[in-house]
Design a protein around this motif. Structure first.
Motif: not given
Length: 440
Positions: A344-353, A378-386
């Motif tokens: 079970x994998x959580x990525x909060x804001x992938x590659x925000x750096x 997987x749960x993957x969150x992002x601001x990059x909705x595109x």
């Protein structure tokens, strides 16, 4: 096989930490004994990986949630008895009498304190035995000694308390002083004949301490218990999940399967993405421990472990930037996934750096690749909705978002999952509402 959860994950989810009042460990740490606390710590460090073991432990905690109980022993008495058992061993009644006679003589002649300490240890052991006898009598009277989780403790207590030589000591008047011969005989029994049985009884008492403490928390917090299924079932479904530290948190429901193994989560800052992701990780971790969970319903197939990437720090000593630290974290997860582990994998804001273009490309590529590992969730969150729009053709990805409702110029957050992808961006509104630009 051990359940996988590395330090980054444990820190992200704030699972451990006796001295961290915000930790999940502290939430359940209502134990009364030092041994109970150590056992609770071991349970947190070593989640279970067998569905039968998980369900069996859950059933015990469920019993103590549904049948309120107070821990029936004094922790200082237990500690004194444990110390006595650790410090003493006896092979025969004759040697015990010789030893006690010598110690008493030394006490009279030289004020040596060995005999007094011996008496204190024996009195503590005797008091513990009396408390155990009272509990066993109640269990037998109420028929709880064979048909409930109390039976495991009763099974350890019975051989000692029903030993032919135990009755004489159990029926002595409380606080009565032991004669030399009585002390010698009790020493032989406690430190010799019964020693291993008493140590097993103490261990069962620590377990009882944990069961009662965790059951109490489950009852007060209105937690439920998960049902574990074999690995091959490959699914996870949860109803009304909330963060266990938020008594009035907004519940959300979601699930995963072989056909839908990625949840792509979008939402504005402060919409609740990180809290939801942490809640889901904590939920799965506690479920594998057999512990109560902050959900109305949870059924899941057993996993091999959990990885999270929520608060990935840079490393000044190694010269790692925040972005490079993120890349290394993704690499760690990719290596684990490629070894065919069920995770079970959580990525909060992938590659925000990094910059938006690279973050978009990397999020798109990595998410697509991970979606192919259908034995993992997987749960993957992002601001990059595109990136979400570009991923719609991947059939195993479910798109959800946490909405923002604008009331004039003030954002309100519902914290309630909805299907789809949001384009909400209220960062500048929040900055303006705080008057930062006016200050400058």
């Amino acid at each position: 096989m051990s359940f996988i959860a590395d330090k980054q994950t444990l820190d992200d989810l704030q699972l451990l930490g006796k001295y961290n009042s915000a930790s999940i460990f502290s939430l359940f740490n209502r134990v009364k004994t030092k041994g109970g606390e150590q056992l609770l710590d071991q349970m947190f460090l070593h989640p279970l990986t067998n569905e039968q073991a998980i369900n069996n432990r859950s059933s015990i905690f469920r019993y103590f949630r549904d049948h309120a109980a107070e821990f029936p022993f004094q922790h200082d008495v237990i500690s004194a008895m444990v110390a006595y058992l650790e410090e003493n061993s006896e092979q025969s009644s004759m040697l015990s009498l010789v030893r006690m006679t010598r110690n008493r003589a030394m006490a009279m002649l030289t004020k040596d304190e060995t005999y007094e300490r011996e008496q204190q240890g024996l009195q503590a052991s005797l008091l513990m035995l009396r408390e155990c006898d009272q509990l066993l009598q109640r269990l037998e009277r109420d028929a709880l000694h064979t048909v409930t989780p109390w039976a495991a403790w009763a099974e350890k207590a019975g051989p000692v308390l029903r030993h032919p030589q135990a009755a004489a000591f159990l029926h002595m008047p409380a606080n009565s002083e032991l004669s030399l011969s009585q002390a010698a005989q009790l020493r032989y029994l406690v430190a010799g004949v019964w020693k291993e049985q008493l140590q097993a009884l103490i261990t069962a008492t620590y377990e009882l301490d944990v069961y009662i403490a965790v059951g109490t928390v489950a009852r007060e917090k209105h937690f439920s218990f998960a049902v574990a299924h074999p690995r091959s079932a490959n699914f996870f479904t949860a109803t009304d999940v909330r963060h266990p530290r938020l008594d009035n948190g907004t519940p959300n429901s979601f699930g995963f399967s072989h056909e839908s193994n990625v949840m792509f989560l979008t939402g504005a800052n402060m919409a609740g993405k990180s809290t939801l992701m942490k809640a889901s990780g904590i939920l799965l971790y506690l479920a594998h421990m057999g512990f109560p969970v902050a959900a109305r319903v949870l059924e899941f197939s057993v996993l091999d472990g959990i990885y999270s990437s929520v608060n990935v720090p840079d490393d000044l000593h190694k010269g790692y930037s925040h972005f490079y630290a993120e890349v290394l974290r993704v690499k760690t997860v990719a290596e684990a996934v490629s070894e065919e582990k069920r995770l079970f994998i959580i990525f909060d804001e992938l590659f925000k750096g990094t910059n938006v273009k690279d973050a978009y490309d990397a999020t798109l590529s990595v998410t697509t690749a991970f979606a192919g590992f259908t034995e993992c969730f997987f749960i993957i969150s992002t601001h990059i909705f595109e990136a979400g729009e570009a991923l719609r053709e991947v059939p195993s990805i479910r798109f959800v978002f946490l909405p923002t409702v604008m009331e004039g110029h003030v954002p309100r957050y519902t914290y309630k999952l909805q299907e789809g992808i949001t384009t909400d961006r209220q960062g500048m509104i929040i900055i303006e509402n705080e008057g930062i630009l006016d200050m400058l």
